[in-house]
Every structure is written in structure tokens, then in C-alpha cells.
Design a protein around this motif. Structure first.
Motif, PDB file in Angstrom:
ATOM      1  N   LEU A 357      -7.634   8.109  -2.931  1.00 47.49           N
ATOM      2  CA  LEU A 357      -6.308   8.109  -3.038  1.00 47.49           C
ATOM      3  C   LEU A 357      -5.699   7.235  -3.384  1.00 47.49           C
ATOM      4  O   LEU A 357      -4.164   6.852  -4.861  1.00 47.49           O
ATOM      5  CB  LEU A 357      -5.061   7.828  -1.816  1.00 47.49           C
ATOM      6  N   TYR A 358      -6.136   6.003  -3.710  1.00 47.87           N
ATOM      7  CA  TYR A 358      -4.686   4.724  -4.224  1.00 47.87           C
ATOM      8  C   TYR A 358      -5.785   3.506  -3.916  1.00 47.87           C
ATOM      9  O   TYR A 358      -6.443   3.373  -2.986  1.00 47.87           O
ATOM     10  CB  TYR A 358      -3.470   4.273  -3.107  1.00 47.87           C
ATOM     11  N   THR A 359      -4.916   2.035  -4.774  1.00 50.68           N
ATOM     12  CA  THR A 359      -5.182   1.096  -4.552  1.00 50.68           C
ATOM     13  C   THR A 359      -3.940   0.078  -4.140  1.00 50.68           C
ATOM     14  O   THR A 359      -3.116   0.408  -4.776  1.00 50.68           O
ATOM     15  CB  THR A 359      -5.706   0.822  -5.926  1.00 50.68           C
ATOM     16  N   GLU A 360      -4.467  -0.665  -3.001  1.00 48.15           N
ATOM     17  CA  GLU A 360      -3.810  -1.270  -2.236  1.00 48.15           C
ATOM     18  C   GLU A 360      -4.232  -2.815  -2.393  1.00 48.15           C
ATOM     19  O   GLU A 360      -4.808  -3.045  -2.477  1.00 48.15           O
ATOM     20  CB  GLU A 360      -3.618  -0.992  -0.543  1.00 48.15           C
ATOM     21  N   ILE A 361      -2.545  -3.232  -2.535  1.00 50.56           N
ATOM     22  CA  ILE A 361      -2.318  -4.602  -2.505  1.00 50.56           C
ATOM     23  C   ILE A 361      -1.867  -5.163  -1.565  1.00 50.56           C
ATOM     24  O   ILE A 361      -0.474  -4.994  -1.956  1.00 50.56           O
ATOM     25  CB  ILE A 361      -1.763  -5.289  -4.094  1.00 50.56           C
ATOM     26  N   LEU A 362      -1.787  -6.137  -1.005  1.00 53.45           N
ATOM     27  CA  LEU A 362      -0.950  -6.644   0.259  1.00 53.45           C
ATOM     28  C   LEU A 362      -0.448  -8.131  -0.353  1.00 53.45           C
ATOM     29  O   LEU A 362      -1.358  -9.598  -0.405  1.00 53.45           O
ATOM     30  CB  LEU A 362      -1.634  -7.047   2.010  1.00 53.45           C
ATOM     31  N   GLN A 407       5.407   3.791 -12.192  1.00 51.34           N
ATOM     32  CA  GLN A 407       4.193   3.506 -12.815  1.00 51.34           C
ATOM     33  C   GLN A 407       2.640   4.153 -11.392  1.00 51.34           C
ATOM     34  O   GLN A 407       1.874   3.648 -11.292  1.00 51.34           O
ATOM     35  CB  GLN A 407       3.070   1.741 -13.352  1.00 51.34           C
ATOM     36  N   ASN A 408       3.388   4.941 -10.522  1.00 50.30           N
ATOM     37  CA  ASN A 408       2.820   5.728 -10.071  1.00 50.30           C
ATOM     38  C   ASN A 408       2.634   5.184  -8.798  1.00 50.30           C
ATOM     39  O   ASN A 408       1.684   5.172  -8.171  1.00 50.30           O
ATOM     40  CB  ASN A 408       2.407   6.949 -10.448  1.00 50.30           C
ATOM     41  N   GLY A 409       3.435   4.005  -8.258  1.00 49.44           N
ATOM     42  CA  GLY A 409       3.090   3.185  -7.553  1.00 49.44           C
ATOM     43  C   GLY A 409       4.229   3.219  -6.171  1.00 49.44           C
ATOM     44  O   GLY A 409       5.275   3.674  -6.463  1.00 49.44           O
ATOM     45  N   THR A 410       4.048   2.654  -5.314  1.00 50.26           N
ATOM     46  CA  THR A 410       4.952   2.338  -4.035  1.00 50.26           C
ATOM     47  C   THR A 410       5.341   0.725  -3.873  1.00 50.26           C
ATOM     48  O   THR A 410       3.203   0.238  -3.358  1.00 50.26           O
ATOM     49  CB  THR A 410       5.048   3.414  -2.806  1.00 50.26           C
ATOM     50  N   ILE A 411       6.390   0.452  -2.882  1.00 53.29           N
ATOM     51  CA  ILE A 411       5.815  -1.244  -3.030  1.00 53.29           C
ATOM     52  C   ILE A 411       7.105  -0.380  -1.349  1.00 53.29           C
ATOM     53  O   ILE A 411       8.097  -0.745  -1.154  1.00 53.29           O
ATOM     54  CB  ILE A 411       7.207  -2.031  -3.631  1.00 53.29           C
ATOM     55  N   GLN A 412       6.636  -1.778   0.017  1.00 56.11           N
ATOM     56  CA  GLN A 412       6.564  -1.935   0.912  1.00 56.11           C
ATOM     57  C   GLN A 412       7.121  -3.192   1.190  1.00 56.11           C
ATOM     58  O   GLN A 412       6.149  -4.079   0.951  1.00 56.11           O
ATOM     59  CB  GLN A 412       6.456  -0.827   2.076  1.00 56.11           C
ATOM     60  N   ALA A 413       8.143  -3.404   2.161  1.00 52.78           N
ATOM     61  CA  ALA A 413       8.451  -4.775   2.881  1.00 52.78           C
ATOM     62  C   ALA A 413       9.003  -4.733   3.848  1.00 52.78           C
ATOM     63  O   ALA A 413       9.365  -3.286   4.986  1.00 52.78           O
ATOM     64  CB  ALA A 413       9.461  -5.318   2.198  1.00 52.78           C
ATOM     65  N   ALA A 421       6.236 -12.471   6.380  1.00 52.58           N
ATOM     66  CA  ALA A 421       6.860 -12.053   5.415  1.00 52.58           C
ATOM     67  C   ALA A 421       5.549 -11.079   4.840  1.00 52.58           C
ATOM     68  O   ALA A 421       4.735 -11.602   4.018  1.00 52.58           O
ATOM     69  CB  ALA A 421       8.042 -11.524   4.478  1.00 52.58           C
ATOM     70  N   LEU A 422       6.027  -9.914   4.612  1.00 54.85           N
ATOM     71  CA  LEU A 422       4.575  -8.833   4.278  1.00 54.85           C
ATOM     72  C   LEU A 422       4.766  -7.471   2.982  1.00 54.85           C
ATOM     73  O   LEU A 422       5.649  -6.404   3.425  1.00 54.85           O
ATOM     74  CB  LEU A 422       3.621  -8.081   5.189  1.00 54.85           C
ATOM     75  N   PHE A 423       4.715  -7.787   2.137  1.00 51.07           N
ATOM     76  CA  PHE A 423       4.601  -6.710   0.503  1.00 51.07           C
ATOM     77  C   PHE A 423       3.392  -6.405   0.775  1.00 51.07           C
ATOM     78  O   PHE A 423       2.221  -6.344   0.283  1.00 51.07           O
ATOM     79  CB  PHE A 423       5.060  -7.516  -0.456  1.00 51.07           C
ATOM     80  N   GLU A 424       3.321  -4.602   0.685  1.00 49.66           N
ATOM     81  CA  GLU A 424       2.751  -3.795   0.529  1.00 49.66           C
ATOM     82  C   GLU A 424       2.680  -2.883  -0.954  1.00 49.66           C
ATOM     83  O   GLU A 424       3.844  -1.811  -0.665  1.00 49.66           O
ATOM     84  CB  GLU A 424       2.061  -2.482   1.715  1.00 49.66           C
ATOM     85  N   ILE A 425       1.994  -2.591  -1.498  1.00 47.88           N
ATOM     86  CA  ILE A 425       1.703  -2.555  -3.102  1.00 47.88           C
ATOM     87  C   ILE A 425       0.696  -1.412  -2.742  1.00 47.88           C
ATOM     88  O   ILE A 425      -0.632  -1.367  -3.213  1.00 47.88           O
ATOM     89  CB  ILE A 425       2.032  -3.200  -4.448  1.00 47.88           C
ATOM     90  N   ARG A 426       1.119  -0.164  -3.261  1.00 53.93           N
ATOM     91  CA  ARG A 426       0.363   1.207  -3.178  1.00 53.93           C
ATOM     92  C   ARG A 426       0.511   1.695  -5.154  1.00 53.93           C
ATOM     93  O   ARG A 426       1.414   1.962  -5.407  1.00 53.93           O
ATOM     94  CB  ARG A 426       0.201   1.832  -2.231  1.00 53.93           C
ATOM     95  N   PHE A 427      -0.775   1.835  -6.137  1.00 51.71           N
ATOM     96  CA  PHE A 427      -0.986   2.290  -6.884  1.00 51.71           C
ATOM     97  C   PHE A 427      -2.084   3.799  -6.943  1.00 51.71           C
ATOM     98  O   PHE A 427      -2.796   3.262  -6.264  1.00 51.71           O
ATOM     99  CB  PHE A 427      -1.711   1.665  -7.997  1.00 51.71           C
ATOM    100  N   TYR A 428      -1.204   4.657  -6.440  1.00 50.73           N
ATOM    101  CA  TYR A 428      -1.506   6.195  -6.468  1.00 50.73           C
ATOM    102  C   TYR A 428      -3.059   6.171  -7.973  1.00 50.73           C
ATOM    103  O   TYR A 428      -2.367   6.044  -9.207  1.00 50.73           O
ATOM    104  CB  TYR A 428      -0.528   7.696  -5.915  1.00 50.73           C
TER     105      TYR A 428
END
Length: 430
Positions: A357-362, A407-413, A421-428
Motif C-alpha cells: 500500500l505505501y512506503t513508510e519513513i520514520l 505527493q500522495n503522502g501523509t505525515i503524522q507527529a 518525538a516521532l514523525f511518520e511519513i507515508r507515500f502511497y
């Protein structure tokens, strides 16, 4: 009211057709019974006349008296009962036919009801499909003017949908116009800021050159410097003492820092204005996640060294994402910088993974994490949390969110369970 009228009309149609079917069944049964009676009398009279020809006149007179004179059709003497006959003795052959007539009428009514029910459901399904297609066209911006399709149960819903869509279009147009005006004003502000920044920067550079240059001692013969002051270059007063010279240098360094903040603010405002106006064009290239993280960390190397912060980027194999390399790297740099500012002297950790579904970057740190009340506002423009550093202006995280989401992505803090602190990036992928 139209829905109730339609329902009453449908119910009336079903009842009317059912009554017609019942009436036809009754008439058919009555005709059948009359035929049975006629055939029975025909057989009996035929047998009697055949055996006793002289009874022909008697039978004819009796039949005539029954059909014309006895209107109530009540026999004067119950001869058959006296002879031991019952009604069931003559209805045995017709019993099955009676059941068949009743079943035919019942089945006809049921079939008519089912047909009416299915027809009504089909019409409702067509209306629902038409309204659904209209709403889909609304979402894509291709919705035509909704035309009335007659009075039915969905007419009021259709009217309300049309009113809502019209209101949404008006609101959208107003919002787009307001956003364009905001972007234009933001761009104008940024350009207006740029002019005084340039002038102040030039003045600071000239002041630094004058402070760093060797002063010219201008001494008039026989006239000592007033109050022990030293004269500098023509038109520019010389430094009073080495201590005063150091103080001036410190002031200039502070001015330069503030100029750097203003320059960064001006550049960020220009970028935000391009994003709001829709003129920021993002490329679509395949980029390896590990390479992206390494390049972002390399651009922040001086800041990491000055703050004694390390970066941990494991190599987990090639994973490609389709993004704009430069702007995505800028977004990742802002996240890394935020982690560094919240945990100076610590380590900024990075990790990444991929699924269908997506590529995740932490990206996370080992600091105290975000304040709970700050988390809902982390990505708002110009918002600065309780633990924000002194050099930020509150645009970096907002810019990162804009770039990633475009760019069809989401980000959460969020905060890690064990702190940090954690940043979670997902590119679908789709």
C-alpha cells in the motif's frame, strides 16, 4: 406529501388489480357452477324423458316455474334430502376445480403484487443511481445542473442535494478567490521584506569592513584627540577602545542572525505563496529512500556538528518512491532539524519500510517529545510549541506537510511510548 401520494397511488393500484382479479375469478367460478347445474339437469331430464316420455311436459313446466315463478330459487319440497342426498354428493367433481379457481385468483394477486413491488424497487434503484452519479460528478467538478425528474419519494432529497451542491460551489469559489488573494498578498509581503533586508545586509557588511580595517589616525598638529578618542576614516568615527570594538562586533553578529531569520522567513513566504497559488510544480521521479535521507542529513551536517548531534540512517535495501527529489529532501531536512532542536547532543534516528500500500519513513529523537497540547497544532503555519528552539519561525513543519501531501503522502507527529518525538511519513502507491 408527494411521497405519501405516490405510496397511496401504488397501494390503490395493487388493491384495484387484486379486486379485479378476484372479481374475474368469482365470475369464472359462477359461470362454471352454472354450467355444472345445466349439465346435471340436462342429464337428469334426458334420462327421465327417455324412460317416461309422458313426463316431458311435466318437467318443462317445472323448469319454467323455477326459472320464472320462483324468484328466490327455494324448492317447495326438499325431495333430494328426503331421498337421502346431500350437497357434497353433487360437488365432489367440482371441488378440485373450486380449489383451482381460488388458487388462480390468489396466485394472480400475489404475482401482481410482486410485479408492482419489483417495479417500484427498480424505479427507486434508478433514481438512487442517478443521484449517486450526480454526486460523483460533483466530486470531479463535472456536475451539470440537476434537472427535476418528476414528483416522487426522492424529489425532496433531489432538491436538497441541488441546494447543497450549489452552496458548496459558491463556497468553493469564494474560498479559491480568498486563497488566491492570500497567496498574492503573501508574495507581496515577501517581496516587500526583501528590500529592507538587502539594505540592512549591505549596511552590516560595510560596518564589518570598517571595524575590521586598520583605522587612520588623523591628528591635527598640537590638537590632542577629544576625550582620548581616536579618529577613524573620514566621516566615520573610529572605535573608542578594543572592548567597545568587541561589543560592536557582537551587536553585528546578532543583527546578522536576525537578518538570516528574516531571509529565511522571506524565502519561506515565497514558497508558501507559490503553494497556495498552485504554481509550485513538483517533479515525479523515482528516488531511493536511503539516498534521500543521506542527502538530507549531509545538508544539515554543519548544524549537527555544531550541536553535537549524530544521525542514524540504517541501509535497509533499495526502496523507491515517486516524488520530487529536491522538495522532498527539503521536507525531510525540516523534520530532522526539528528532532535535532528538541534533542541537542543526542541522536536523530531514521528508518523506513515498504508494503503493497505505501512506503513508510520514520524520523524520531530520544528527547522529551512533544507537549500533548502541541500535537494537534504541530503542522500549523507559524505555530511554535512550548519546547521550540529560539531560531525557528514556525514554517518548516507546515512546509513539509504541504510538500508531502501534494505527493500522495501523509505525515503524522506523535510521541513514542518510551519517549521522544516521532514523525511518520507515508507515500502511497496508488
Amino acid at each position: 406529501m408527494s411521497g405519501q401520494k405516490n405510496m397511496l397511488a401504488t397501494l390503490g393500484f395493487v388493491v384495484s388489480v387484486s379486486l379485479i382479479a378476484a372479481a374475474v375469478s368469482v365470475l369464472s367460478a359462477a359461470y362454471h357452477y352454472s354450467r355444472l347445474q345445466f349439465d346435471l339437469l340436462n342429464v337428469i331430464c334426458g334420462k327421465v324423458v327417455e324412460q317416461e316420455p309422458e313426463t316431458k311436459n311435466i318437467i318443462s313446466a317445472a323448469l319454467k316455474a323455477y326459472t320464472e315463478g320462483n324468484a328466490d330459487r327455494v324448492p317447495e319440497e326438499d325431495v333430494l334430502s328426503a331421498w337421502g342426498y346431500r350437497i357434497s354428493d353433487f360437488s365432489g367433481s367440482a371441488c378440485g376445480q373450486n380449489v383451482w379457481f381460488a388458487a388462480t385468483g390468489f396466485v394472480t394477486g400475489i404475482l401482481l403484487f410482486i410485479f408492482t413491488f419489483l417495479y417500484r424497487n427498480k424505479m427507486e434503484a434508478l433514481r438512487i443511481r442517478a443521484l449517486t452519479e450526480y454526486l460523483e460528478n460533483v466530486n470531479t467538478g463535472k456536475a451539470p445542473v440537476l434537472s427535476a425528474s418528476g414528483e416522487d419519494d426522492f424529489s425532496k432529497l433531489e432538491d436538497e442535494i441541488y441546494k447543497t451542491v450549489t452552496f458548496l460551489y459558491q463556497t468553493k469559489d469564494s474560498a479559491v478567490q480568498a486563497r488566491n488573494e492570500f497567496a498574492e498578498n503573501l508574495s507581496n509581503i515577501a517581496h516587500q521584506i526583501k528590500t529592507p533586508i538587502t539594505a540592512i545586509s549591505l549596511s552590516v557588511q560595510m560596518m564589518k569592513q570598517n571595524l575590521n580595517s586598520k583605522p587612520l589616525w588623523v591628528q591635527q598638529v598640537g590638537v590632542p584627540p577629544e576625550d582620548g578618542r581616536m579618529a577613524g576614516a573620514p566621516g566615520i568615527p573610529g572605535p573608542e577602545s578594543p572592548a567597545a570594538m568587541d561589543a560592536h562586533c557582537k551587536y553585528l553578529e546578532q543583527v546578522e542572525k536576525q537578518l538570516a531569520r528574516l531571509t529565511h522567513l522571506e524565502e519561506a513566504l515565497l514558497v508558501l505563496s507559490r503553494i497556495d497559488a498552485g504554481t509550485l510544480l513538483l517533479q515525479r521521479d523515482e528516488v531511493d529512500v536511503f539516498t534521500l535521507l543521506v542527502l538530507a542529513a549531509d545538508n544539515l551536517q554543519e548544524l549537527f556538528v555544531s550541536s553535537c548531534t549524530s544521525v542514524d540512517i540504517p541501509e535497509l535495501g533499495e526502496m523507491l518512491v515517486i516524488v520530487d527529489p529536491d522538495w522532498t529532501m527539503e521536507a525531510v531536512m525540516n523534520l530532522m532539524k526539528n528532532c535535532m532542536e528538541h534533542n541537542p547532543g543526542g541522536t536523530v534516528h531514521c528508518s523506513y519500510g515498504k508494503n503493497p500500500l505505501y512506503t513508510e519513513i520514520l524520523i524520531w529523537d530520544d528527547g522529551e517529545g512533544f507537549a500533548k497540547e502541541d500535537i494537534p497544532h504541530i503542522f500549523q503555519r507559524f505555530y511554535r510549541g512550548q519546547n521550540a528552539g529560539g531560531g525557528g519561525i514556525g514554517i518548516g513543519l507546515a512546509l513539509s506537510k504541504e510538500v508531502i501531501e501534494r505527493q500522495n503522502g501523509t505525515i503524522q507527529a506523535k510521541n513514542k511510548p518510551d519517549g521522544g518525538a516521532l514523525f511518520e511519513i507515508r507515500f502511497y502507491s496508488h
